[in-house]
Write a protein that holds these residues in place. Structure first.
Motif, PDB file in Angstrom:
ATOM      1  N   THR A  19       0.792  -1.311   0.143  1.00  0.00           N
ATOM      2  CA  THR A  19      -0.005  -0.042   0.114  1.00  0.00           C
ATOM      3  C   THR A  19       0.831   1.309  -0.057  1.00  0.00           C
ATOM      4  N   SER A  46       3.954   6.094  13.424  1.00  0.00           N
ATOM      5  CA  SER A  46       3.078   5.292  13.687  1.00  0.00           C
ATOM      6  C   SER A  46       3.144   4.776  15.067  1.00  0.00           C
ATOM      7  N   ILE A  69      -1.837   7.924   5.741  1.00  0.00           N
ATOM      8  CA  ILE A  69      -2.019   6.555   6.034  1.00  0.00           C
ATOM      9  C   ILE A  69      -1.280   6.024   7.171  1.00  0.00           C
ATOM     10  N   ARG A  73      -3.797   4.548  10.099  1.00  0.00           N
ATOM     11  CA  ARG A  73      -3.398   3.271  10.536  1.00  0.00           C
ATOM     12  C   ARG A  73      -3.378   2.951  11.787  1.00  0.00           C
ATOM     13  N   LEU A  98      -6.053   7.044   0.753  1.00  0.00           N
ATOM     14  CA  LEU A  98      -6.514   6.679   1.884  1.00  0.00           C
ATOM     15  C   LEU A  98      -7.798   5.601   1.584  1.00  0.00           C
ATOM     16  N   ALA A 101      -6.595   2.395   0.585  1.00  0.00           N
ATOM     17  CA  ALA A 101      -5.818   1.784   1.926  1.00  0.00           C
ATOM     18  C   ALA A 101      -7.064   1.483   2.993  1.00  0.00           C
ATOM     19  N   LEU A 103      -9.169   3.481   4.630  1.00  0.00           N
ATOM     20  CA  LEU A 103      -8.967   4.478   5.625  1.00  0.00           C
ATOM     21  C   LEU A 103      -9.695   5.508   5.515  1.00  0.00           C
ATOM     22  N   LYS A 106     -11.707   7.664   8.133  1.00  0.00           N
ATOM     23  CA  LYS A 106     -11.115   7.882   9.256  1.00  0.00           C
ATOM     24  C   LYS A 106     -10.444   9.443   9.114  1.00  0.00           C
TER      25      LYS A 106
END
Length: 211
Positions: A19, A46, A69, A73, A98, A101, A103, A106
């Protein structure tokens, strides 16, 4: 950080999945600037989100959606990312990545001048747990001020490209962005409201905790 160290970190600790690699390729295919965060910076972002238990993140500068992303995530299922992007076409492009992916729901994009969007967020009473600054360097100090205003207690503020290709070490370099980043680094380091450090990852990442 020299190339061999960066390569070692990437090979041992960082594994970009399909991704994220596809996002980088989509940016190249669209002839957009290839200035997404370094993979090790993405991994650190992250970790910051996960270790702090952040539920709301704000990024300033969306580009193609790579950092979006990474941040989205790491947020919990009920978490939200708000992404500020100057150009509507970039925001649309990032949102598409996104969505691919999984997402897309979000993230909320706001387009236009980031300083205007930050003012609006403040007026709305919005607060965030993690911030990622990666936009025009001249306004980094202004973005920092807004991040502190919008921060929940203990929030973490991060900012990319704070070494400017090591140009900040050369006093002969007086370009607008370099001068602005020097001032930003000094401001972060000396602000009594923050605990901060500059990490030599990628092109340099400042990380600060709001007291």
């Amino acid at each position: 950080m020299n190339t061999s160290r960066e390569q070692y970190v990437r090979e041992v600790f960082v594994r970009e999945d399909e991704t994220l690699l596809a996002v980088r390729q989509s940016i190249r295919d669209a002839d957009m600037p290839s200035i997404s965060v370094a993979s090790e910076v993405g991994k650190l972002l992250s970790l910051v989100v996960q270790m702090t238990g952040a539920k709301r993140a704000l990024e300033i500068g969306a580009l193609g959606g790579y950092s979006g992303i990474v941040l989205a995530r790491a947020l919990p299922a009920d978490g939200e990312l708000v992404s500020l992007e100057l150009l509507p076409e970039y925001a649309t492009f990032a949102h598409e990545n996104l969505k691919k992916a999984g997402l897309g729901d979000k993230v909320q994009y706001r387009t236009g001048e980031a300083l205007d969007s930050l003012q609006k967020l403040h007026e709305e009473g919005q607060r965030f747990d993690v911030f990622f600054i990666d936009a025009d360097k001249v306004n980094y100090s202004n973005y920092l001020d807004w991040a502190i205003r919008l921060a929940n207690p203990g929030a973490v503020i991060t900012a990319d490209n704070v070494l400017q290709g090591d140009r900040i070490f050369d006093e002969g370099e007086q370009g607008e962005s370099v001068v602005a980043i020097r001032a930003f680094n000094q401001k972060v380091a000396s602000d009594d409201r923050l605990e901060s450090l500059l990490l030599p990852f990628g092109d340099g990442l400042v990380i600060a905790r709001v007291k």
